[in-house]
Design an enzyme around this catalytic site. Structure first.
Site, PDB file in Angstrom:
ATOM      1  N   TYR A 142       0.875  -1.084   0.005  1.00 40.97           N
ATOM      2  CA  TYR A 142      -0.039  -0.029  -0.021  1.00 40.97           C
ATOM      3  C   TYR A 142       0.976   1.206   0.067  1.00 40.97           C
ATOM      4  O   TYR A 142       0.496   2.274  -0.423  1.00 40.97           O
ATOM      5  CB  TYR A 142      -0.851   0.081   1.226  1.00 40.97           C
ATOM      6  CG  TYR A 142      -1.777  -1.276   1.315  1.00 40.97           C
ATOM      7  CD1 TYR A 142      -3.139  -1.066   0.867  1.00 40.97           C
ATOM      8  CD2 TYR A 142      -1.489  -2.379   1.880  1.00 40.97           C
ATOM      9  CE1 TYR A 142      -4.167  -1.888   0.929  1.00 40.97           C
ATOM     10  CE2 TYR A 142      -2.342  -3.439   1.501  1.00 40.97           C
ATOM     11  CZ  TYR A 142      -3.483  -3.168   1.350  1.00 40.97           C
ATOM     12  OH  TYR A 142      -4.517  -4.338   1.381  1.00 40.97           O
ATOM     13  N   LYS A 189       4.475 -14.817   4.085  1.00 41.80           N
ATOM     14  CA  LYS A 189       5.164 -15.541   2.936  1.00 41.80           C
ATOM     15  C   LYS A 189       6.412 -15.703   2.795  1.00 41.80           C
ATOM     16  O   LYS A 189       7.121 -15.591   1.790  1.00 41.80           O
ATOM     17  CB  LYS A 189       4.237 -15.121   1.638  1.00 41.80           C
ATOM     18  CG  LYS A 189       4.099 -15.824   0.364  1.00 41.80           C
ATOM     19  CD  LYS A 189       3.187 -17.074   0.385  1.00 41.80           C
ATOM     20  CE  LYS A 189       3.510 -17.993  -0.783  1.00 41.80           C
ATOM     21  NZ  LYS A 189       2.885 -19.386  -0.788  1.00 41.80           N
ATOM     22  N   ASP A 221      -1.174 -18.721   2.522  1.00 46.81           N
ATOM     23  CA  ASP A 221      -2.214 -19.776   1.856  1.00 46.81           C
ATOM     24  C   ASP A 221      -2.524 -20.615   2.634  1.00 46.81           C
ATOM     25  O   ASP A 221      -3.877 -20.967   2.450  1.00 46.81           O
ATOM     26  CB  ASP A 221      -1.161 -20.267   0.479  1.00 46.81           C
ATOM     27  CG  ASP A 221       0.162 -20.516   0.659  1.00 46.81           C
ATOM     28  OD1 ASP A 221       0.698 -20.175   1.739  1.00 46.81           O
ATOM     29  OD2 ASP A 221       0.850 -21.031  -0.354  1.00 46.81           O
ATOM     30  N   ASP A 245      -5.728  -7.493   5.196  1.00 41.47           N
ATOM     31  CA  ASP A 245      -6.869  -7.163   4.478  1.00 41.47           C
ATOM     32  C   ASP A 245      -7.596  -8.201   3.899  1.00 41.47           C
ATOM     33  O   ASP A 245      -8.846  -8.365   4.133  1.00 41.47           O
ATOM     34  CB  ASP A 245      -6.453  -6.172   3.299  1.00 41.47           C
ATOM     35  CG  ASP A 245      -7.378  -5.374   2.723  1.00 41.47           C
ATOM     36  OD1 ASP A 245      -8.596  -5.467   3.164  1.00 41.47           O
ATOM     37  OD2 ASP A 245      -7.075  -4.508   1.690  1.00 41.47           O
ATOM     38  N   ASP A 249     -11.240 -10.144   5.947  1.00 44.57           N
ATOM     39  CA  ASP A 249     -12.526 -10.295   5.248  1.00 44.57           C
ATOM     40  C   ASP A 249     -13.277 -11.840   5.063  1.00 44.57           C
ATOM     41  O   ASP A 249     -14.142 -12.092   5.168  1.00 44.57           O
ATOM     42  CB  ASP A 249     -12.450  -9.810   3.740  1.00 44.57           C
ATOM     43  CG  ASP A 249     -12.724  -8.310   3.673  1.00 44.57           C
ATOM     44  OD1 ASP A 249     -12.808  -7.462   4.758  1.00 44.57           O
ATOM     45  OD2 ASP A 249     -13.478  -7.694   2.557  1.00 44.57           O
TER      46      ASP A 249
END
Ligand code: NAD
Length: 367
Positions: A142, A189, A221, A245, A249
């Site tokens: 971001y 990751k 993952d 993020d 959700d």
């Protein structure tokens, strides 16, 4: 207690739900003898329309000069449908987080038993799930360098983390873990990304200062899969901006609806409290948005920024009793919900206020 709160409704259903969040704060103030002073400011699409700037200086000045912020959401279809527009509502949100140094986003994912049926996940997998996410907010793709080359045919967003950014949020997460089940899952990751390898190394170092807290690492993952397969295996989850993020959700489905989840963004100064959902243009103006995420954000505000645990708990109890009594907004209703108890935004706010007053009378009688 005397405190100053800025209400920042933003766009779309942000305005509708923060009206109810504020009403609940007013009720708490009158029931528990506090004096909350309110101010309001613009951000996002409305701010662009009024001033050309998604975070006007006047708004920022008000935010710097208050004790806590209750925020709605930003966003507008004009911008969603035209990625070429240079000034955008969400820039207001990103700038606000950066300017106020809000580096840690806390998202409690708590399932109310009454909503077990509202989730798409089987109740026996869900029951008892209670996760606290710590999502880093000021680094990652971001805020890394971004751009285009090759005549616009190649685009890049650099994933970047600095040691201090990982350290400060890791401390917050470990401290919170100490008050819960003393277990942290750090998600990255690190098998592929250099920024994740730094993340993992720093979290391990900080972890040594909290030997009473169990630390495990998961790749993003695999964490995404396990969150649905066995949500009860998580307690505190610590992760970066992008992974956080997406995972939060996903985790919202554990709680039944986006309309149920509150969040707190904190740093070293003022705290910002907001639902995790966006401005939801598809239902804006219909009066049917679920205000409970905003109301639960108000509960987090009282707890984290003001240390008012009893008052914060009173809101959670009122939400629980209201759900237990069968009241629902459309997003959390199911086939068994009584039609007469399916409420619009304002009626759900009314119900929570009534319940707060009733629970308070009960408390006074018991004392
Ligand atoms: P969204 O969260 O606004 O909506 C996703 C879906 O959930 C929609 O179907 C919506 O109707 C439903 N929903 C969301 N909140 C609800 C509530 N309180 N009650 C009932 N149903 C609810 O996400 P989106 O559709 O991807 O984005 C819409 C706009 O919001 C975009 O402009 C996006 O940029 C913006 N957005 C802003 C924020 C923020 O301000 N923090 C976060 C996410 C998205």
């Amino acid at each position: 207690m005397k405190k100053k709160i800025v209400i920042l409704p933003g766009d779309g259903i942000g305005k509708e739900v923060t009206t109810e969040g504020k009403r609940v704060l007013e009720t708490i103030a009158s029931l528990f003898g506090h004096e909350f002073e309110y101010d309001e400011a613009v951000i996002g699409h409305d701010a662009i329309e009024a001033t050309g700037n998604p975070l006007p200086d006047e708004t920022l000045a008000k935010l710097r000069n208050c004790d806590a912020i209750l925020f709605g959401a930003v966003g507008h279809p004009t911008y969603d449908n035209d990625p070429s527009l240079k000034v955008r509502p969400e820039q207001g949100l990103l700038k606000m987080r950066k300017e106020l140094g809000l580096y840690a986003n806390l998202r409690p994912i708590k399932l109310f038993d009454e909503l077990l049926q509202a989730s798409a996940i089987k109740p026996e997998i869900l029951k008892g799930s209670d996760i606290l996410f710590f999502r880093e907010l000021t680094g990652d793709v971001y805020f890394g360098e971004k751009g285009r080359k090759d005549d616009g045919n190649t685009a890049y967003d650099v994933m970047i983390y600095q040691r201090y950014e990982v350290e400060r949020i890791a401390h917050k997460a470990f401290l919170a873990a100490r008050t819960r089940k003393k277990k942290i899952t750090s998600v990255d990751k690190a098998n592929v990304l250099e920024s994740s390898r730094l993340w993992r190394a720093v979290v391990q170092e900080i972890g040594k200062q909290y030997p009473d807290v169990e630390l495990e690492h998961q790749f993003v993952d695999s964490a995404a899969m396990k969150l649905i397969q066995n949500p009860r295996s998580f307690d505190v989850v610590l992760t970066g901006n992008l992974f956080g993020d997406i995972l939060t959700d996903e985790a919202s489905q554990i709680a039944g609806s986006m309309g149920m989840l509150a969040s707190a963004s904190v740093g070293d100064t003022v705290g910002l409290y907001e639902p995790i959902h966006g401005s939801a243009h598809d239902i804006t103006g219909k009066g049917i948005a679920n205000p409970l995420a905003s109301i639960l954000s108000a509960s987090l505000l009282l707890d984290i920024s003001f240390g008012l645990k009893k008052e914060s708990e009173a809101i959670i109890k009122a939400v629980e009793s209201t759900l237990k009594a069968g009241y629902r907004t459309g997003d959390i209703a199911d086939a068994n919900s009584e039609k007469s108890k399916i409420l619009n935004t304002q009626a759900m706010g009314d119900q929570i206020v009534k319940q707060l007053i009733a629970n308070n009378e009960q408390r006074s009688t018991n004392n």
